[in-house]
Write a protein that holds these residues in place. Structure first.
Motif, short mmCIF file in Angstrom:
data_model
loop_
_atom_site.label_atom_id
_atom_site.label_comp_id
_atom_site.label_asym_id
_atom_site.label_seq_id
_atom_site.Cartn_x
_atom_site.Cartn_y
_atom_site.Cartn_z
N GLY A 1 1.52 10.48 -1.97
CA GLY A 1 1.49 10.00 -0.60
C GLY A 1 2.83 9.46 -0.18
O GLY A 1 3.87 10.10 -0.37
N THR A 2 2.84 8.26 0.39
CA THR A 2 4.08 7.65 0.89
C THR A 2 4.33 6.31 0.22
O THR A 2 3.42 5.68 -0.32
CB THR A 2 3.98 7.42 2.41
OG1 THR A 2 2.87 6.54 2.69
CG2 THR A 2 3.79 8.73 3.13
N LYS B 1 -2.92 4.46 -4.36
CA LYS B 1 -2.06 3.37 -4.82
C LYS B 1 -2.77 2.66 -5.97
O LYS B 1 -3.98 2.78 -6.15
CB LYS B 1 -1.76 2.40 -3.67
CG LYS B 1 -1.03 3.07 -2.48
CD LYS B 1 0.36 3.54 -2.86
CE LYS B 1 1.07 4.28 -1.73
NZ LYS B 1 0.73 5.72 -1.70
N LYS B 2 -2.00 1.90 -6.73
CA LYS B 2 -2.56 1.27 -7.92
C LYS B 2 -2.66 -0.24 -7.72
O LYS B 2 -1.71 -0.89 -7.30
CB LYS B 2 -1.69 1.59 -9.14
CG LYS B 2 -2.24 1.06 -10.46
CD LYS B 2 -3.67 1.50 -10.73
CE LYS B 2 -3.83 2.99 -10.84
NZ LYS B 2 -5.22 3.37 -11.19
N VAL C 1 6.32 2.15 -9.52
CA VAL C 1 5.29 3.05 -10.02
C VAL C 1 4.54 2.37 -11.17
O VAL C 1 5.13 2.08 -12.21
CB VAL C 1 5.89 4.39 -10.48
CG1 VAL C 1 4.81 5.26 -11.13
CG2 VAL C 1 6.52 5.12 -9.31
N PHE C 2 3.27 2.14 -10.95
CA PHE C 2 2.43 1.53 -11.98
C PHE C 2 1.65 2.58 -12.78
O PHE C 2 1.21 2.31 -13.89
CB PHE C 2 1.43 0.55 -11.36
CG PHE C 2 2.05 -0.69 -10.78
CD1 PHE C 2 3.34 -1.08 -11.11
CD2 PHE C 2 1.33 -1.50 -9.92
CE1 PHE C 2 3.92 -2.23 -10.59
CE2 PHE C 2 1.89 -2.66 -9.38
CZ PHE C 2 3.18 -3.02 -9.72
N GLY D 1 0.77 -1.44 -6.11
CA GLY D 1 1.96 -0.64 -6.40
C GLY D 1 1.69 0.84 -6.20
O GLY D 1 0.69 1.24 -5.58
N LEU D 2 2.55 1.68 -6.74
CA LEU D 2 2.52 3.11 -6.46
C LEU D 2 1.94 3.93 -7.60
O LEU D 2 2.00 3.54 -8.77
CB LEU D 2 3.94 3.61 -6.18
CG LEU D 2 4.72 2.91 -5.06
CD1 LEU D 2 6.13 3.50 -4.98
CD2 LEU D 2 4.00 3.04 -3.73
N ASP D 3 1.41 5.09 -7.24
CA ASP D 3 1.09 6.17 -8.17
C ASP D 3 2.14 7.26 -8.00
O ASP D 3 2.65 7.47 -6.90
CB ASP D 3 -0.28 6.78 -7.88
CG ASP D 3 -1.43 5.92 -8.38
OD1 ASP D 3 -1.17 4.90 -9.03
OD2 ASP D 3 -2.59 6.28 -8.10
#
Length: 296
Positions: free
Chosen positions: A132-133, A157-158, A202-203, A121-123
């Protein structure tokens, strides 16, 4: 038994660890345990965590060990975790809003699929801006390597991993008088055998602290050359193209110079590429020495 462990390696971060704690309390789904790996802290981390355990707002486990660095903290966490899933939230970060709920919902359709090691997932930063993207929506499965090197995704990323899979792989090596081995070593090993399910949720909410490893990477290169040389050898071996092999060979040469390893060429998994990288590795080594001469 809870489904997921949120683990946090920490070293002298009592002054900011409360932000992670408060973000966990706010989670809409409490099907998790927070495992704190105290990596030899000399501040009041232990007393702070004990006060939170007494509050009994969330399930907390506390483990103290001598200082072994971030990778040593991950080794301890993977040894102690017994939940189905795990995610690392650093001591200066927070877990994303409703992240546990989103992770478990995403996990449900693939939990019985042995091809998946977990989820990526995302940061985001504290303003909500993605680091980032985002991940292209058409990607339904990937490896972490392909995410960056094939699909062109940028930024941290997470990762959420299936615990039983992580436990199959060797722990990070511990080098005497060093306390850092890049965590990507394990992730690339897992990439050889399994896939990840990508999701644009978003994690983790990240804050790059002045005393964090992300903000001091050149000093890390100089202080922990054995750890970096080990990682670069592994990356050279598993890289899928010449560009990636060559980049890692340059760093390998530089790290080998710091430890005065005259056998670096013999030990390289890509000897010809390493020979080509020697002039660039020397230049990188000189650059790192120049940029860090006042801080070492």
């Amino acid at each position: 038994m809870k489904t997921i462990t949120v683990f946090t390696p920490t070293y002298n971060r009592a002054y900011c660890l409360h932000k992670c704690y408060e973000s966990l309390i706010r989670q809409s789904n409490q099907d998790f345990v927070w495992l704190i790996i105290d990596d030899g802290s000399t501040d009041d981390t232990k007393e702070l965590v004990e006060s939170w355990i007494t509050e009994n707002k969330i399930d907390i486990q506390y483990h103290y060990q001598k200082n072994l660095g971030m990778h040593g903290g991950h080794n301890a966490a993977y040894r102690l975790i017994n939940t189905t899933l795990n995610i690392c939230i650093d001591s200066d970060d927070c877990i994303g809003e409703n992240a546990i709920e989103n992770i478990l919902r995403t996990w449900e359709p693939i939990k019985n699929n042995p091809e998946f090691a977990g989820i990526v997932g995302l940061d985001a930063d504290e303003t909500g801006k993605i680091i980032g993207t985002k991940i292209p929506e058409h990607i339904k499965e990937t490896t972490l390597y392909d995410l960056y090197n094939v699909h062109g995704v940028k930024g941290d990323k997470k990762l959420v991993y299936r615990t039983e899979i992580v436990k199959k792989y060797p722990p990070y090596p511990i080098f005497e008088e060093e306390s850092f081995v890049p965590l990507g070593y394990l992730y690339q090993l897992i990439d050889q055998d399994y896939k990840l399910l990508p999701i644009n949720e978003v994690f983790c909410i990240v804050e790059y602290m002045a005393d964090g490893s992300s903000m001091n990477i050149l000093k890390q290169y100089r202080r922990h050359p054995r750890g970096f040389a080990f990682s670069r050898k592994s990356r050279m071996k598993m890289a899928k193209n010449f560009k990636d092999q060559f980049k890692n060979a340059i760093h390998y040469v530089s790290s080998s110079m710091f430890i005065k390893n005259s056998a670096f060429l013999k030990e390289s998994p890509k000897k010809i590429i390493t020979i080509l990288a020697i002039p660039f590795g020397i230049l990188l080594n000189l650059y790192i020495r120049y940029k860090t001469k006042e801080g070492i």
